[in-house]
Design an enzyme around this catalytic site. Sequence first.
Site, mmCIF file in Angstrom:
data_model
loop_
_atom_site.group_PDB
_atom_site.id
_atom_site.type_symbol
_atom_site.label_atom_id
_atom_site.label_comp_id
_atom_site.label_asym_id
_atom_site.label_seq_id
_atom_site.Cartn_x
_atom_site.Cartn_y
_atom_site.Cartn_z
ATOM 1 N N HIS A 1 6.215 4.499 12.728
ATOM 2 C CA HIS A 1 6.281 4.453 11.265
ATOM 3 C C HIS A 1 7.310 5.493 10.815
ATOM 4 O O HIS A 1 6.991 6.658 10.601
ATOM 5 C CB HIS A 1 4.887 4.770 10.700
ATOM 6 C CG HIS A 1 4.774 4.665 9.210
ATOM 7 N ND1 HIS A 1 4.031 3.691 8.584
ATOM 8 C CD2 HIS A 1 5.281 5.426 8.213
ATOM 9 C CE1 HIS A 1 4.086 3.859 7.273
ATOM 10 N NE2 HIS A 1 4.846 4.916 7.030
ATOM 11 N N CYS B 1 6.022 10.017 0.360
ATOM 12 C CA CYS B 1 4.812 10.807 0.578
ATOM 13 C C CYS B 1 4.642 11.793 -0.576
ATOM 14 O O CYS B 1 5.509 12.637 -0.796
ATOM 15 C CB CYS B 1 4.887 11.571 1.896
ATOM 16 S SG CYS B 1 3.489 12.698 2.151
ATOM 17 N N ASN C 1 10.310 4.728 2.693
ATOM 18 C CA ASN C 1 9.985 4.239 4.026
ATOM 19 C C ASN C 1 11.191 3.503 4.591
ATOM 20 O O ASN C 1 12.125 3.146 3.867
ATOM 21 C CB ASN C 1 8.812 3.256 3.941
ATOM 22 C CG ASN C 1 7.500 3.926 3.646
ATOM 23 O OD1 ASN C 1 6.849 4.454 4.532
ATOM 24 N ND2 ASN C 1 7.092 3.895 2.388
ATOM 25 N N ARG D 1 0.829 -1.204 0.000
ATOM 26 C CA ARG D 1 0.000 0.000 0.000
ATOM 27 C C ARG D 1 0.862 1.252 0.000
ATOM 28 O O ARG D 1 0.954 1.971 -0.980
ATOM 29 C CB ARG D 1 -0.944 -0.016 1.216
ATOM 30 C CG ARG D 1 -2.047 1.056 1.158
ATOM 31 C CD ARG D 1 -1.614 2.423 1.607
ATOM 32 N NE ARG D 1 -1.144 2.472 2.989
ATOM 33 C CZ ARG D 1 -0.678 3.565 3.563
ATOM 34 N NH1 ARG D 1 -0.577 4.705 2.888
ATOM 35 N NH2 ARG D 1 -0.241 3.536 4.816
ATOM 36 N N ASP D 2 1.557 1.501 1.091
ATOM 37 C CA ASP D 2 2.321 2.735 1.240
ATOM 38 C C ASP D 2 3.498 2.783 0.275
ATOM 39 O O ASP D 2 3.907 3.856 -0.170
ATOM 40 C CB ASP D 2 2.818 2.859 2.683
ATOM 41 C CG ASP D 2 3.283 4.262 3.028
ATOM 42 O OD1 ASP D 2 2.922 5.197 2.299
ATOM 43 O OD2 ASP D 2 4.002 4.419 4.025
ATOM 44 N N HIS E 1 10.267 7.137 8.337
ATOM 45 C CA HIS E 1 10.763 7.247 6.964
ATOM 46 C C HIS E 1 12.265 7.511 7.014
ATOM 47 O O HIS E 1 12.774 8.068 7.986
ATOM 48 C CB HIS E 1 10.033 8.368 6.214
ATOM 49 C CG HIS E 1 8.683 7.952 5.701
ATOM 50 N ND1 HIS E 1 8.286 8.148 4.406
ATOM 51 C CD2 HIS E 1 7.657 7.327 6.317
ATOM 52 C CE1 HIS E 1 7.054 7.677 4.238
ATOM 53 N NE2 HIS E 1 6.658 7.185 5.398
#
Length: 299
Positions: free
Chosen positions: A207, A240, A249, A15-16, A209
């Site tokens: 989370h 992002c 990430n 997803r991300d 990065h």
Amino acid sequence: MDLPDQITIKEVGPRDGLQNEKKEISTEDKIEWINQLSESGLSYIEITSFVHPKWIPQLKDAVEVAKSINRKEGVTYAALVPNMKGLERALEADVDEVSIFMSASETHNKKNINKSIEETYPVLKEVVTGAKEAKKTVRGYVSTVFGCPYEGPVDENQVVDVCERLFDMGIDELSLGDTIGVANPRQVHEFLCKMEHVLLKDQIALHFHDTRGMALANTATALQLGYHTFDGSLGGLGGCPYAKGATGNLATDDLVHMIHEMGIDTGIDLDRLTEAGFFIQDKIGKPLPSKQMQVRAKE
């Protein structure tokens, strides 16, 4: 060091990681990649997003992907859900966990969701209520916890307020995001220490990065404070779209390597995980930033 014996790593790459890729990945390749991830020992995979396809075209096949993967017992298959329409599709696809999201900073929230923070709460509350009625667990994401690309440093009281509002809705876990990779170990230490009286460690994930190469250092800091759930994206895939330069990430494989070298269990087979990394790297057609994959490529 006072470290946990075991941690949980939650894979968000499908997803991300994929949502910002310009090259379209076929549905078949997404399904195959998720199946490979399922066989690596991961216990949690965020497989897609049920955001409207016009906003994230890369994930327009969310329902088909979710319905077609081989679901392995013991693995939670989650998806991002922005509103009730998205929840309808997520429930149709029978995801295990619903993830909601918002930002701690007003400007980023408006850029990302097209709503103010106050306007976002009732929309998310509806989703949480609907998901709970369907017997699904709910995860919350808060972006820009450690810094915003538009506003700079974010007031910690604002972060706390957003977190408390989300828990009041009934979420089960909250992932705190360093969306643009500006956090440093001292900041992470001070912030998490201040949050201890507000949030239970067992309900918090980090989370990070790796925009500035600080993600593993920040992870190690959180580990020493007793936090034991971390998000990662295999190969360091993702970033992002609303934060200029915020690519990458924390690479799941680099995280697993570090954790294993520290004598902490993850339940993950690093060899299988790395093979899955090379699979998606080949499909994307460009090198991923993971150090682990760079080393393996030379062996």
